[in-house]
Design a protein around this motif. Structure first.
Motif, mmCIF file in Angstrom:
data_model
loop_
_atom_site.group_PDB
_atom_site.id
_atom_site.type_symbol
_atom_site.label_atom_id
_atom_site.label_comp_id
_atom_site.label_asym_id
_atom_site.label_seq_id
_atom_site.Cartn_x
_atom_site.Cartn_y
_atom_site.Cartn_z
ATOM 1 N N THR A 140 70.184 37.326 31.926
ATOM 2 C CA THR A 140 70.006 35.912 31.561
ATOM 3 C C THR A 140 70.982 35.009 32.311
ATOM 4 O O THR A 140 71.384 33.961 31.808
ATOM 5 C CB THR A 140 70.193 35.730 30.052
ATOM 6 N N ASP A 142 72.229 32.204 35.048
ATOM 7 C CA ASP A 142 71.582 30.949 35.449
ATOM 8 C C ASP A 142 70.669 31.137 36.651
ATOM 9 O O ASP A 142 69.550 30.618 36.686
ATOM 10 C CB ASP A 142 72.650 29.901 35.770
ATOM 11 N N PRO A 173 64.708 29.544 25.747
ATOM 12 C CA PRO A 173 66.001 29.047 25.238
ATOM 13 C C PRO A 173 67.073 28.927 26.313
ATOM 14 O O PRO A 173 67.920 28.030 26.261
ATOM 15 C CB PRO A 173 66.383 30.086 24.179
ATOM 16 N N ARG A 174 67.038 29.820 27.323
ATOM 17 C CA ARG A 174 68.049 29.763 28.393
ATOM 18 C C ARG A 174 67.862 28.553 29.298
ATOM 19 O O ARG A 174 68.804 28.118 29.957
ATOM 20 C CB ARG A 174 67.988 31.045 29.230
ATOM 21 N N PHE A 176 67.640 25.613 28.417
ATOM 22 C CA PHE A 176 68.449 24.524 27.880
ATOM 23 C C PHE A 176 69.946 24.812 27.986
ATOM 24 O O PHE A 176 70.752 23.955 27.640
ATOM 25 C CB PHE A 176 68.089 24.294 26.405
ATOM 26 N N GLU A 177 70.298 25.994 28.449
ATOM 27 C CA GLU A 177 71.707 26.381 28.511
ATOM 28 C C GLU A 177 72.240 26.457 29.933
ATOM 29 O O GLU A 177 73.455 26.563 30.129
ATOM 30 C CB GLU A 177 71.893 27.744 27.826
ATOM 31 N N THR A 178 71.373 26.437 30.930
ATOM 32 C CA THR A 178 71.834 26.519 32.312
ATOM 33 C C THR A 178 72.577 25.242 32.693
ATOM 34 O O THR A 178 72.330 24.161 32.144
ATOM 35 C CB THR A 178 70.655 26.730 33.270
ATOM 36 N N SER A 218 67.678 21.730 20.960
ATOM 37 C CA SER A 218 68.222 21.949 22.306
ATOM 38 C C SER A 218 68.049 20.713 23.173
ATOM 39 O O SER A 218 68.941 20.371 23.969
ATOM 40 C CB SER A 218 67.546 23.154 22.952
ATOM 41 N N ARG A 222 71.127 18.620 24.867
ATOM 42 C CA ARG A 222 71.257 18.369 26.311
ATOM 43 C C ARG A 222 71.342 16.878 26.612
ATOM 44 O O ARG A 222 72.081 16.448 27.500
ATOM 45 C CB ARG A 222 70.088 18.996 27.062
ATOM 46 N N ARG A 225 74.803 15.831 25.830
ATOM 47 C CA ARG A 225 75.764 16.357 26.792
ATOM 48 C C ARG A 225 75.765 15.572 28.090
ATOM 49 O O ARG A 225 76.777 15.451 28.765
ATOM 50 C CB ARG A 225 75.447 17.833 27.074
#
Length: 944
Positions: A140, A142, A173-174, A176-178, A218, A222, A225
């Protein structure tokens, strides 16, 4: 040589798995040693063997991956840059070859490849295949997530592909985390498009393939952020498609307040809309509304500020008891830079003032002191009294300190220092001072000991392409096209370029009617080619054209001293070097330098004396006596006299051009052309060797500005970027300032991109600090450009507001005061459509389509949008500096009345100009050493 190595050299990728699989562990170890040796051999291949390198590299990569036994070594081999050269992998052959390995080993390789940020995105097909073979958890990282998103089919196949993808529950879900959003997620125009990611994810949420709450939470996280505008646009569109419920909006109340306070304008606007719904529904506490309003009213976006005032008005009408807590918040808008916002806030306070007690009322009265003078009378009516204004103090004009010219440091004296400078220039060639010092240092050291210098350069520049063992013909061909800065000189010292090639290139002249970039680059290139040639044939003791100042200017007494030293050493000046020295020498100095040059008696000294004794404009390309585009005076004359004058003028021009061709090298022949190198067909990009252009003509900045004008004009007319870089540089250069530089500043102030406008603002302030600014000329140029639609008024207003905010209010007003009469006259001539709807429609068409091209009425229609903003900047400047000028047409614009920004700001400016009894123009005191100036007008309060 083994069969496997033969296949690798031939690039037969498909044959590699069949050749490796039968090998034993010992055989693979033996083959791996040969493959590593071949890898080392490939590093030495010249650049023109790129096709062979690519074919052999793919085969080498597959063979080496099959022969390695350790997972770490295999992953490192597959990710090696010099083997793959940034390309994708032959993953089909790799998977075929590695499929026989242990699943644990395959999973280890997959996760190691996924952890390589530089290659994991390209290697997604191989990694996914290894994960499938190993049955291990999905990586998982980036880069792997980006690769998964790019490998997912797009357009009409996106939604079916996501439905069938077993990794979708892990990968979504990933997303939104990269750190950065994968690029395919931004490939949409309409958020409602059914085949794009926002809609596809919404459908998956409706089908419970992914959790809806996860997408909502999410996306909000973002947006809170922050990030790149494209990334935020995706999350905002996704959130709009998901349409959060009232409960979901209430759950994220603190997040919406944070977005409204600090988010980008689009995000803040969305959050403001959510909070407005919550406030009107009674779900937003008054205290939270007050805190959120303080932040929004402080933002620069007027649309958000106006919307917040509207919301506060609605809440106050619905709940009169909240006035005591909300009106002091509204009063914070009294200090907003937009007087229209101040007026709206004042009206809102006046409407609900009766609902507050004595303590909040006193607070509101104190806040009213921040109102613009144009609203003071109305504020007195509302509050009955205002705080006593402080004693006025003289207004102080703040300008940046005038740039102090810096002397150029001498050439590096030691060999080690010189080589270090050469290495730095090979990496970056933008520093003119370092270039001039280093070039002169190479010439001086080569004159003393070229062999020692060559040895030192070969060691320091071992990685340069011209020292990699390529053919002499290839080196000559490349250096003949472009000298690569001081590299051609260094290559000549190391004998890596032939004397014949240098002889052929040094006599090259610029193409007739070339653009300014070609002729200016041609001078720098000719200097390099000449120096490289003479180092091998007739070494020079030093260069004559090395400037004495970092701007590129050369003091005449220094040039006379250098010619005297040449005479003592019996050295002959190089033609290009001496021609550049003539163009750089200062011509407004003491005539003693001309007499000293004439006393030397050499041909070059005599030319220098003549150059210094004349006005310096004997060359047609440098003769700016007649402005381009100005019609010649129509003087009646007899037919015979006109014919005689024409013939005489033509003969004189021919003689002058012949003299230039005799006295100047080919790289300077354009100086003999009456056609300016404007470059209508220029193909050059903004970069290149542009840093050297001002140093070619450091004492003719207005001429140079005229040649470079098309690029900065394109920044305003065609929305290009980067064309105004030269404005502050020329503002600090030498020579007279005329229409060329002022017109460039005018275009730069109206450029599309803020960076270009800031360059023009810097140039404006530097010219003012040096006393070189002709404010009436710049004002007329701005008026002409705006009425002809060459620049947009709102961009110009933004640039001038930025300049004024530095403290240069009087300077900006001196420019605007000269520009406004023409603009207001054009506005007065503009036909006004009947009815408000017609007015709005006409203004909208003129502003958005830009179709008005000819005629006074159409030109005036193009001026209307943004003129109110320009008047607001002018009014702010007058209120600060206390100017008392009369502007024709201003009273008529103010008398139109109505609620338009043009009329309100015209009235504001008129009131500011008429304030007090003194109607004289403020007197400027002498310049202070730090660049500040004080306007002696004690009736004006310094509000900085």
């Amino acid at each position: 040589m083994s069969e496997l190595l033969d296949a690798v050299r031939a690039g037969r990728v498909r044959d590699i798995p069949g050749l490796v699989k039968p090998l034993s562990a010992a055989d693979r170890k033996t083959e791996l040693a040969a493959l590593k040796a071949f890898r080392t051999e490939m590093r030495g291949w010249p650049w023109d063997q790129w096709r062979e390198r690519r074919k052999a590299g793919h085969a080498l990569l597959v063979a080496g991956a099959g022969c390695h036994t350790g997972a770490a070594a295999t992953a490192a081999w597959i990710g090696a840059r010099e083997i793959r050269e940034g390309l994708g992998l032959p993953h089909t052959e790799l998977l075929d070859l590695l499929a026989e390995r242990d699943p644990g080993w395959l999973g280890d390789v997959a996760h190691r490849l996924a952890g390589r940020a530089s290659t994991a995105q390209l290697d997604h097909p191989l990694i996914a295949g290894l994960v499938r073979l190993a049955g291990c958890p999905v990586p998982t990282t980036d880069a792997f997530v980006h690769g998964w998103a790019e490998a997912t089919p797009s357009h009409g196949r996106l939604l079916p592909a996501l439905r069938a993808d077993p990794l979708v529950r892990i990968m979504v879900p990933r997303l939104f985390e990269t750190a950065e959003l994968p690029s395919p997620l931004g490939w949409y125009g309409d958020a409602e498009e059914p085949h794009h990611w926002p809609t596809a994810l919404t459908v998956l949420a409706e089908e419970s393939v992914v959790e809806r709450s996860l997408l909502v939470d999410s996306s909000i996280a973002r947006l809170l952020r922050g990030g790149a505008p494209g990334d935020l646009g995706f999350f905002l569109n996704l959130l709009r498609r998901l349409a959060p419920t009232a409960d979901e909006e209430r759950e994220h109340l603190a997040d919406w307040i944070g977005m409204a306070a600090d988010g980008p304008s689009t995000v803040a606007g969305y959050a403001q809309g959510v909070l407005s719904r919550l406030a009107l529904a009674g779900d937003l506490p008054v205290r939270s509304l007050a805190d959120m309003s303080r932040s929004v009213l402080f933002r620069p976006e007027k649309k958000l500020v106006r919307a917040q005032l509207v919301l506060l008005g609605k809440v106050l009408r619905a709940d009169g008891g909240s006035a005591g807590e909300l009106l002091p918040v509204v009063a914070e808008a009294f200090g907003h830079e937009d007087t229209a916002v101040q007026e709206r806030a004042l009206k809102l306070v006046a409407r609900h003032l009766s609902a507050v007690g004595a303590e909040p009322r006193a607070e509101l009265v104190l806040a009213a002191a921040s109102l613009s003078p144009v609203h003071r009378a109305r504020a007195t009516e509302v509050f009955g009294e205002l705080p006593t204004e402080p004693e006025p103090v003289p207004y102080e004009e703040i300008l940046p300190p005038a740039p102090v010219p810096a002397r150029l440091a001498p050439a590096p004296a030691g060999l080690a220092e010189l080589v270090e400078e050469v290495v730095a220039l090979v990496v970056s060639r933008e520093e003119v001072a370092s270039f001039e010092r280093t070039l002169d240092g190479l010439v001086r050291h080569a004159y003393r000991d070229r062999a020692a210098l060559a040895d030192a350069l070969k060691d320091a520049l071992a990685d340069c392409w011209w020292l990699d063992g390529g053919s002499e013909q290839d080196r000559d061909r490349r250096f003949s096209r472009i000298p690569d800065g001081v590299e051609v000189v260094a290559a000549s010292i190391c004998e890596q370029v032939s004397v014949t090639a240098l002889w052929n290139t040094r006599s090259r002249a610029a193409v007739r009617q070339s653009c300014a970039h070609t002729v200016l680059n041609g001078v720098t290139e000719a200097r390099l080619w000449e120096a490289a040639f003479l180092l091998r044939t007739r070494p020079l003791p030093f260069l004559l054209a090395t400037p004495t100042w970092e701007t590129g200017a050369l003091d005449p007494d220094v040039l006379v001293e250098r010619l005297s030293e040449y005479q003592r050493l019996c050295a002959t000046p190089a033609p290009v070097d001496f021609a550049q020295a003539l163009l750089r020498v200062r011509r407004d100095s003491d005539p003693e330098a001309a007499r000293a040059a004439a006393a030397l008696g050499t041909p070059e000294a005599d030319r220098l004396a003549a150059w210094l004794s004349s006005d310096g404009t004997a060359l047609p390309a440098l003769d700016s006596a007649e402005e381009p585009g100005q019609p010649e005076a129509d003087e009646p004359a007899e037919e015979g006299r006109r014919w005689l004058e024409s013939v005489t003028g033509q003969l004189g021009a021919v003689r002058e051009r012949l003299a230039i061709h005799r006295e100047f090298p080919p790289a300077f022949r354009w100086l003999g052309s009456p056609v300016l190198p404007a470059g209508s067909g220029c193909h050059h990009w903004v970069g290149g060797d542009r840093a050297h252009w001002p140093a070619v003509l450091p004492e003719d900045r207005d001429i140079l500005a005229g040649w470079l004008l098309p690029k900065v004009a394109a920044c305003a007319e065609d929305d290009q970027r980067g064309g105004s870089w030269w404005l502050p540089v020329l503002a600090e250069s030498g020579g007279p300032v005329g229409a060329g530089l002022h017109r460039g500043v005018a275009y730069g102030l109206g450029a599309r991109h803020p960076d270009d406008r800031l360059s023009a603002v810097d140039a404006l302030l530097v010219l003012a600090a040096r006393g070189d600014l002709d404010a009436p000329l710049l004002g007329r140029e701005l008026a002409t450009l705006m009425t002809s639609e060459a620049v947009k008024v709102n961009r110009l207003a933004d640039a001038l507001r930025t300049a004024a905010a530095t403290g240069a209010y009087a300077t900006v007003w001196s420019v605007l005061g000269a520009a406004l009469p023409g603009l207001l006259a054009a506005e007065a001539a503009r036909p006004r459509p009947a009815g408000r709807a017609g007015t709005v429609a006409a203004e909208t068409v003129a502003a958005r389509t830009g179709t008005a091209k000819a005629g006074t009425a159409k030109a005036a229609a193009a001026v209307r949008p943004g003129l109110g903003e320009l008047l607001a900047v002018a009014a702010e400047c007058v209120e600060r500096c206390g100017a008392r000028d009369a502007i024709p047409g201003l009273a008529e614009s103010a008398a139109r009345g109505g609620s338009s920004r043009l009329a309100s700001q015209a009235a504001r400016l008129l009131a500011a100009l008429r304030q007090g009894d003194d109607h004289s123009t403020p007197e400027l005191a002498e310049d202070r050493p730090n660049g500040n100036r004080t306007i002696l007008n004690p009736s004006v309060t310094n509000r900085s």
